[in-house]
Every structure is written in C-alpha cells, then in structure tokens.
Design a protein around this motif. Structure first.
Motif, PDB file in Angstrom:
ATOM      1  N   SER B 280       5.165  -1.795 -39.859  1.00 25.26           N
ATOM      2  CA  SER B 280       4.567  -1.383 -41.128  1.00 25.26           C
ATOM      3  C   SER B 280       5.273  -0.200 -41.786  1.00 25.26           C
ATOM      4  O   SER B 280       5.471  -0.195 -43.009  1.00 25.26           O
ATOM      5  CB  SER B 280       3.098  -1.004 -40.916  1.00 25.26           C
ATOM      6  N   TYR B 281       5.629   0.805 -40.994  1.00 27.27           N
ATOM      7  CA  TYR B 281       6.045   2.064 -41.617  1.00 27.27           C
ATOM      8  C   TYR B 281       7.335   2.670 -41.070  1.00 27.27           C
ATOM      9  O   TYR B 281       7.843   3.638 -41.627  1.00 27.27           O
ATOM     10  CB  TYR B 281       4.922   3.103 -41.456  1.00 27.27           C
ATOM     11  N   LEU B 282       7.879   2.131 -39.988  1.00 27.35           N
ATOM     12  CA  LEU B 282       9.051   2.758 -39.372  1.00 27.35           C
ATOM     13  C   LEU B 282      10.290   2.593 -40.245  1.00 27.35           C
ATOM     14  O   LEU B 282      10.591   1.493 -40.706  1.00 27.35           O
ATOM     15  CB  LEU B 282       9.316   2.130 -37.996  1.00 27.35           C
ATOM     16  N   THR B 283      10.999   3.706 -40.456  1.00 25.15           N
ATOM     17  CA  THR B 283      12.275   3.611 -41.168  1.00 25.15           C
ATOM     18  C   THR B 283      13.456   3.934 -40.256  1.00 25.15           C
ATOM     19  O   THR B 283      14.535   3.396 -40.417  1.00 25.15           O
ATOM     20  CB  THR B 283      12.316   4.577 -42.375  1.00 25.15           C
ATOM     21  N   ASN B 284      13.242   4.844 -39.312  1.00 22.68           N
ATOM     22  CA  ASN B 284      14.302   5.228 -38.370  1.00 22.68           C
ATOM     23  C   ASN B 284      13.681   5.664 -37.050  1.00 22.68           C
ATOM     24  O   ASN B 284      12.505   5.991 -36.996  1.00 22.68           O
ATOM     25  CB  ASN B 284      15.104   6.422 -38.911  1.00 22.68           C
ATOM     26  N   LYS B 285      14.533   5.681 -36.037  1.00 21.83           N
ATOM     27  CA  LYS B 285      14.123   6.269 -34.764  1.00 21.83           C
ATOM     28  C   LYS B 285      14.760   7.650 -34.647  1.00 21.83           C
ATOM     29  O   LYS B 285      15.885   7.845 -35.111  1.00 21.83           O
ATOM     30  CB  LYS B 285      14.556   5.376 -33.603  1.00 21.83           C
ATOM     31  N   GLY B 286      14.032   8.559 -34.037  1.00 26.52           N
ATOM     32  CA  GLY B 286      14.541   9.920 -33.891  1.00 26.52           C
ATOM     33  C   GLY B 286      14.636  10.296 -32.433  1.00 26.52           C
ATOM     34  O   GLY B 286      14.072   9.631 -31.565  1.00 26.52           O
ATOM     35  N   ALA B 287      15.369  11.378 -32.173  1.00 23.81           N
ATOM     36  CA  ALA B 287      15.564  11.790 -30.778  1.00 23.81           C
ATOM     37  C   ALA B 287      15.703  13.293 -30.685  1.00 23.81           C
ATOM     38  O   ALA B 287      16.121  13.964 -31.632  1.00 23.81           O
ATOM     39  CB  ALA B 287      16.812  11.132 -30.203  1.00 23.81           C
ATOM     40  N   CYS B 288      15.349  13.820 -29.522  1.00 26.36           N
ATOM     41  CA  CYS B 288      15.705  15.197 -29.189  1.00 26.36           C
ATOM     42  C   CYS B 288      17.213  15.231 -28.893  1.00 26.36           C
ATOM     43  O   CYS B 288      17.832  14.178 -28.703  1.00 26.36           O
ATOM     44  CB  CYS B 288      14.928  15.666 -27.954  1.00 26.36           C
ATOM     45  N   ALA B 289      17.781  16.414 -28.842  1.00 23.51           N
ATOM     46  CA  ALA B 289      19.213  16.538 -28.629  1.00 23.51           C
ATOM     47  C   ALA B 289      19.637  15.790 -27.359  1.00 23.51           C
ATOM     48  O   ALA B 289      19.018  15.943 -26.306  1.00 23.51           O
ATOM     49  CB  ALA B 289      19.585  18.012 -28.499  1.00 23.51           C
ATOM     50  N   PHE B 290      20.647  14.989 -27.496  1.00 23.09           N
ATOM     51  CA  PHE B 290      21.320  14.287 -26.383  1.00 23.09           C
ATOM     52  C   PHE B 290      20.463  13.199 -25.720  1.00 23.09           C
ATOM     53  O   PHE B 290      20.868  12.646 -24.690  1.00 23.09           O
ATOM     54  CB  PHE B 290      21.786  15.281 -25.291  1.00 23.09           C
ATOM     55  N   CYS B 291      19.296  12.887 -26.266  1.00 23.64           N
ATOM     56  CA  CYS B 291      18.411  11.937 -25.577  1.00 23.64           C
ATOM     57  C   CYS B 291      18.701  10.504 -25.993  1.00 23.64           C
ATOM     58  O   CYS B 291      18.750  10.180 -27.177  1.00 23.64           O
ATOM     59  CB  CYS B 291      16.945  12.274 -25.838  1.00 23.64           C
ATOM     60  N   LYS B 292      18.848   9.643 -24.981  1.00 21.32           N
ATOM     61  CA  LYS B 292      19.128   8.229 -25.234  1.00 21.32           C
ATOM     62  C   LYS B 292      17.835   7.407 -25.377  1.00 21.32           C
ATOM     63  O   LYS B 292      17.899   6.236 -25.735  1.00 21.32           O
ATOM     64  CB  LYS B 292      19.968   7.650 -24.096  1.00 21.32           C
ATOM     65  N   ILE B 293      16.704   8.007 -25.032  1.00 23.74           N
ATOM     66  CA  ILE B 293      15.452   7.250 -25.183  1.00 23.74           C
ATOM     67  C   ILE B 293      15.091   7.141 -26.656  1.00 23.74           C
ATOM     68  O   ILE B 293      14.765   6.055 -27.145  1.00 23.74           O
ATOM     69  CB  ILE B 293      14.289   7.919 -24.403  1.00 23.74           C
ATOM     70  N   ALA B 294      15.174   8.243 -27.364  1.00 24.41           N
ATOM     71  CA  ALA B 294      14.874   8.267 -28.806  1.00 24.41           C
ATOM     72  C   ALA B 294      13.497   7.679 -29.092  1.00 24.41           C
ATOM     73  O   ALA B 294      13.349   6.689 -29.806  1.00 24.41           O
ATOM     74  CB  ALA B 294      15.965   7.521 -29.590  1.00 24.41           C
ATOM     75  N   CYS B 295      12.465   8.316 -28.561  1.00 24.01           N
ATOM     76  CA  CYS B 295      11.094   7.818 -28.732  1.00 24.01           C
ATOM     77  C   CYS B 295      10.463   8.304 -30.037  1.00 24.01           C
ATOM     78  O   CYS B 295       9.380   7.856 -30.406  1.00 24.01           O
ATOM     79  CB  CYS B 295      10.225   8.222 -27.548  1.00 24.01           C
TER      80      CYS B 295
END
Lengths: 74, 623
Positions: B280-295
């Motif tokens: 419905s609303y997601l445009t991008n995934k974000g992450a903390c520095a260096f994180c491959k999970i990107a939750c």
C-alpha cells in the motif's frame, strides 16, 4: 485418507497457499509441516481448529489447520 | 587501545566548556561499552540525588566496541541516565548513523552535565568540540532541524535531535537520528531539553577503525555479514519490515489489542501486517549504517485524511501502538501517527500505550470530559489522536495533553482513582507491543526484572522463547514452549547476561541472534582486544546486569519493584492464550534463587558481587 484444510498466515504464505489436503490417516502436525516443505527457520507452529496443536498431535478428518510463524519483530 | 578509542567528550553545559577524558582500560573489559559502560560512569560520577531533569543530572551517550565496524547490526549506541518517565536508572538504544560517525570522530561517548544558559547545539568534529547557539532551531520539529543541521554542518554530518516534546520536558520525549532512528524509550529527549541542548552533531574526516587483529576480524566479519544477510528471518524483515509477521503474532496472542483487553483480531492483522504496508505505502527500504537486513521502511500515503509525503515509515512497535492497541486497523493512520511522533520527538510505545490506557479509563469513567477539556477518547478514533492528542502531548497543551504527557503511570497517580487497574507497565514504563500471555510467559518475568522497566530489548527472552536462538555453549538448549513457565527462570538468567552483552556492545538483536557464543568472544577479541574467554564475556554480562540493579537500589528500588501490571499476566479472554495462567510469582522466586538476589532488597549478595570483582560496589551497598 483424511481431508483437512490448511490456512497459512503471514510469512508462511511464502511457502504454501491456502489449500485442502488429502493425507493418509495417522499423520501429525509435524508431518504436515514437512509435507508442505515449510522451513524450520521460520519456526512454524500449527493451530488445529483454532487451538495450538500439542506436540505430534494426530490430525483427523475435517480438521482445520492454521500455520503460524513464530518469527516476530519490533 | 583497539576498537574503542578510550576517549570521552565530557561537556559542562553550565560553563559551555568541554574536555576530553579517558577511562581506564579495565572499565571496557569489565563493563564492555554502551549501556554497561554508561552504568559504570554514572556509578562513579553520577549524583543520585539529582532529579532527572535537573542540571546536575548526567546524560551519557556511549558506543560499544564495534561501532564503526562494517558489519550488519553494529551501528547502534546507548544513551543512559536517570529517567524522567520512571525516576530510576534506565537506558535506550538507537540504530542509524550516529554511532559510527562518533567513533570515526575519535570518541567512544559523550557525557553531558549542567544546563546551557541558552538553547544550543553540540558539534563534535574529529578532536574539536564546540557549543553553538541553536538559534531558530529551538522550537522547530525534528525534520526541519535535521535538514537545517545538514545544511549548516554538511551532508556527511550526523545528528541527534530533539523535537518540541523534548524542549517541553515531556516525560517520554525521544531523541532522533536522521529523522528515522530513535533513542525511543525512557524520556532522554526531555533530559536533553532540560539542558537546553537541541542537537548533537558529529562529523569525521575519515572512517577509521583500529582493530586488534584486523585479518581475523575481517574474515569473521565477512562470514557473519553473509550469514546475517542470508538468514530467513533477515530476508523476511528485509522484504516486509519488522511487522512482516504481525498476522502470525496475532494468532499466537502476542499482539496487544485495545490496551491488552483482547488477544485476537484477525481482520486487523491482515490490515496492519507488513505485506499490506509494502503493497500500500512502501516506496523504499531503509537501513542503519552497514546493515544488510535493511528492515526500515520508507513510506508515502498519497491521499486521505492521513496523507503524508515520502519519508520515514513505521516499525512493528509503532504500527501496533497506534493500531491494535487503540482499536484501529487503519494502516495509513499508523504511518501518520509515527511520522508525527518522529517530528515532535515522542516515543511511540509510551505514547500509544498511554493513549490506550486513557481510552479505557475514559470508557470506564475514570477520566471524564472535565479532565480532557471536552475531548472525547474513543477506541479507533485516530483522527483525534493525530490532530489533537499527539500535538497537545508534545506542547503540554490543555488538561489532556498535560495529563497524557506524564505517561500512563504518573497520569494514573495524578488521577488517584482506580485507573491504575488498566496500566500495562513495569517499574513505571509501559510494556512494548508483545503480550507475555501469548508471546511467552518468560517475557512477564523479564519485563519485571528489567532495570529500566517493561522492556523486550533488555535481553533476548522473546527470541529465546520463539526458538530463534540457541546457545548450547552456555547451556541454552531448551525448546521453550512460549505459553508455559517451564525453564523460563533458567533461560532468563542466561538472557539477562546475553542482553547485557548485546546492549553494552550495542548490537542489533535482529542481527546478533545469528552469532554463536564462541563467535561473540572472537568478535570482542579481534576488534577490541579484550582477551576474553567465554567465561570472561559471560561474567561481564552478569556484572553489567548486577550493576544496573545496584544503581536502581541506590535510587530506592527493591525486590517488590520487580513487578508487572496485573493486566499483563491475568488470563486472556480470547485467542490462543485464553484462560491460561502465568505463574509469575514462582518464576520470579526461582529467578531470584538462581541469580543470588536478596528477596527483600533485590540485589545480589556480597559474595556474588565479590566473585565478579565488584568488591567496591558490594562494600558500598552492603555497608
């Protein structure tokens, strides 16, 4: 053979669709997880007729199974 | 020194002066870093009589030894001090981008004392520390302030910012990094506000991390990063965020509904779950520095009453706090409420829980229209929450804003009626969005014994109960049944040690459950050169757990404060946990035996402290 319904929830839907299964009698909840090839990594657990299944609970004709992952976050 | 820099920025805001202090090496090997090291600094230098929002109060930001390492989950840091929400010791953890930049700038932490005579910002660039006027930023929201700071200090700078709630000393004001990552809990935004400090900015000229054994560390880092990235749970969170399995959690009875009065609501689960957010609303995934999970989620709500432009999106806690807890299944409303909380600088968990408590109190006439200036509190009315209640809380406006801005525990005490019955707290802090009745009975125990109050991140009990981690090297091989007390005290004793290690090394719990105990030891040794064996590491975890309890003892807490609201342990009325009792008292009694805690004072006995080399601490509390 017994006929059961299976309803996946949440991330379990990645591995199986809602379905009706015909399986040999004498199967338990663990067998169903294996049959549907749901990986142990997502910690699947089975509810039978809206009650959490006991370990190795036998599945009987007409049972409605809901499969839930224990992967939780936040 | 390896991993850590050994340097702390110590700021006296009374004098607008800063100095660089060093700590003994033994502080790091005994208390690890992060939350543990902050506790030790307060133990040595803190004023136990200073009110949380007084100039004398210390506010301590502290990295762990892995900050700056290019490894998923490593980019968190801790803030700690006496909490204005609870009145006792607490800490909070934040991911994002601040911790590595602080390490690259040459420091392990920042300690603040005093109160600036003018609204200010603290700027740390490599070895340079400046205190500058906040100017027009004072009074501005978090997003505008963050943008202004980027323009003023450059795109590579990283910031911690408070919003109006922090300036107005709201008890659960938070501190935000880059508009998206929060030191959410326990009200440290208000402590910054009480010091007239709007923001901390850090900037480094080059990303340096000096490891004790670079070659071994790099090999281990690559192995762990690959494992973390490829685990099924990481992929699940990457794809649909931390709310990815909200539906499954509802079936378990883990998701609180209408202030924990219900444990099952299937339609809501489908409406609020992570895949719905993605669709419905997601445009991008974000992450903390260096994180491959990107939750992290970036969302846009294009139309409707809760429309918001592209920007930070809600995590599970925020979705549940402003969704199911308030009797709403409007996902757009949770996006809007979360965005607003970030801009105002409010902790979403305490905000959602306090409003939920208020709605139940209003429904049961413990709060009346006279207490609210006529504002009606109704389950599911997110329009009023977003338009009126949240801004009123942040600006302490009107009777309702002032009341709910206290947090539910203090608000209930102010009312002095039976509204305490509907609290969902431990030690004055609202429980997170995991219901112990379905999520796991061990959670009830660990909520109660957590030093900061009801908390699911003080230790990995939630993950241990769901079977997400096994630690055979330290004896954790149980397959725990969540809705049972069997083996929970024994597991909790291991959980508090691992939790102290996690929060002192400042590692993300989503990532670190992929790390085995021997690998944890290697990480500390290869990066920071601690020279530990397995027992040394576990002892450090236990030492931190005990020190946090000793701090609370000196703030006046006793064993009776290791308690939990009855609402959180009474039998559920529906869903999977319906009718099941939580044997809280037996679990607590057994945990106390295992941890050698005095059944009245709540602290470890003298001999136990001595065995961990805590003789000075033992002498002080047992004299």
């Amino acid at each position: 053979m017994v006929k059961i319904s299976v309803k996946p929830t949440g991330i379990i839907r990645k591995f199986t669709d809602q379905t009706i299964l015909e399986i040999p009698s004498g199967q338990n909840s663990e067998d169903i997880i294996r049959l549907l090839d749901i990986p142990h990594d997502v910690r699947p657990i089975v509810f039978v007729n809206n009650r959490k299944a006991l370990k190795n609970q036998d599945i009987v004709d007409g049972d409605e199974l809901t499969i839930v992952s224990l992967v939780m976050g936040g | 020194m390896f991993g850590n820099t050994g340097k702390i920025v110590w700021v006296d805001l009374d004098e607008s002066a800063a100095q660089i202090r060093t700590l003994p090496d033994s502080y790091y090997t005994r208390f690890i870093g992060g939350a543990g090291l902050a506790a030790k600094i307060f133990w040595d230098f803190g004023d136990f009589h200073a009110a949380p929002l007084s100039p004398q109060a210390l506010l301590i930001f502290m990295n762990g030894p892995f900050a700056g390492l290019k490894l998923s989950g490593c980019s968190r840091s801790a803030v700690a001090g006496r909490s204005p929400l609870t009145g006792h010791w607490g800490d909070s953890s934040c991911g994002g981008h601040f911790a590595p930049e602080l390490r690259y700038a040459g420091f392990d932490g920042i300690v603040l004392e005093g109160k600036s005579k003018f609204p200010c910002v603290l700027f740390v660039e490599d070895g340079l520390v400046q205190i500058l006027p906040a100017g027009d930023m004072w009074g501005a929201g978090v997003f505008d302030t963050t943008d202004t700071l980027r323009k003023q200090f450059g795109k590579k700078s990283r910031s911690l910012v408070i919003g109006p709630a922090g300036e107005n000393l709201v008890n659960y004001a938070c501190i935000i990094n880059e508009g998206h990552h929060a030191f959410g809990r326990a009200g440290y935004g208000a402590v910054m506000g009480s010091k007239n400090l709007k923001a901390i900015i850090v900037k480094s000229s080059e990303p340096r991390y000096l490891a004790a054994d670079p070659e071994s560390l790099d090999a281990l880092r690559r192995e762990l990063d690959s494992r973390i990235r490829n685990s099924v749970t990481s992929q699940v969170f990457h794809e649909n965020g931390t709310a990815a399995n909200l539906e499954g959690a509802v079936h378990m009875g883990d998701v609180p509904i209408r202030n924990f009065t219900s444990s099952f609501w299937e339609e809501m689960a489908e409406a609020l779950t992570g895949s719905t957010l993605s669709e419905s609303y997601l445009t991008n995934k974000g992450a903390c520095a260096f994180c491959k999970i990107a939750c992290k989620r970036v969302v846009e709500v294009k139309e409707g009453p809760f429309a918001i432009p592209k920007g930070p999106g809600p995590e599970y806690e925020t979705i549940a706090a402003f969704g199911s807890m308030l009797g709403s299944m409007d996902l757009a409303a949770t996006c809007k409420a979360g965005r607003l909380c970030n801009d105002l600088g409010i902790d979403t968990i305490t905000a959602g829980s306090t409003i939920a408590w208020g709605m139940e109190a209003y429904e049961k006439s413990a709060i009346c229209a006279n207490d609210t200036d006529g504002i009606v509190l109704t389950w599911g009315d997110l329009d009023t929450v977003v338009k009126t209640i949240l801004p009123d809380i942040a600006y302490k406006k009107g009777k309702l804003g002032k009341l709910l801005g206290l947090g539910s525990f203090q608000a209930s005490a102010t009312l002095a009626n039976d509204s305490w019955q509907w609290l969902t707290i431990s030690k004055g802090m609202e429980a997170p969005m995991h219901d112990p009745r379905g999520g796991g009975h061990g959670l009830a125990l660990t909520y109660a014994i957590s030093h900061r109050g009801a908390c699911h991140t003080a230790n990995p009990m939630l993950f241990m109960e769901m079977g997400a981690c096994y630690y055979p090297e330290i004896g954790f091989e149980y397959e725990l049944e969540p809705m049972s007390s069997e083996n929970k005290p024994e597991s909790a004793l291991l959980a508090v040690q691992i939790g102290a290690i996690e929060n002192s090394s400042c590692f993300c719990q989503f990532a670190d459950r992929e790390i085995t105990i021997p690998e944890w030891v290697q990480l500390f040794n290869y990066s920071a050169g601690y020279g530990w064996g397995l027992e040394d590491m576990m002892s450090a975890g236990l030492r931190v757990f005990y020190l946090q309890r000793l701090l609370n003892y000196r703030f006046g807490l006793r064993a009776s404060d290791d308690d939990i609201s009855s609402r959180l342990i009474e039998p559920a009325v529906d869903g999977a946990p319906e009718g099941i009792e939580i044997d809280f008292n037996s679990m607590k009694r057994r945990f106390y035996e295992l941890a050698n805690l005095d059944e009245t004072l709540g602290i470890p006995d003298h001999r136990t402290l001595e065995s961990l080399g805590m003789n000075d601490e033992a002498n002080l509390v047992w004299s």
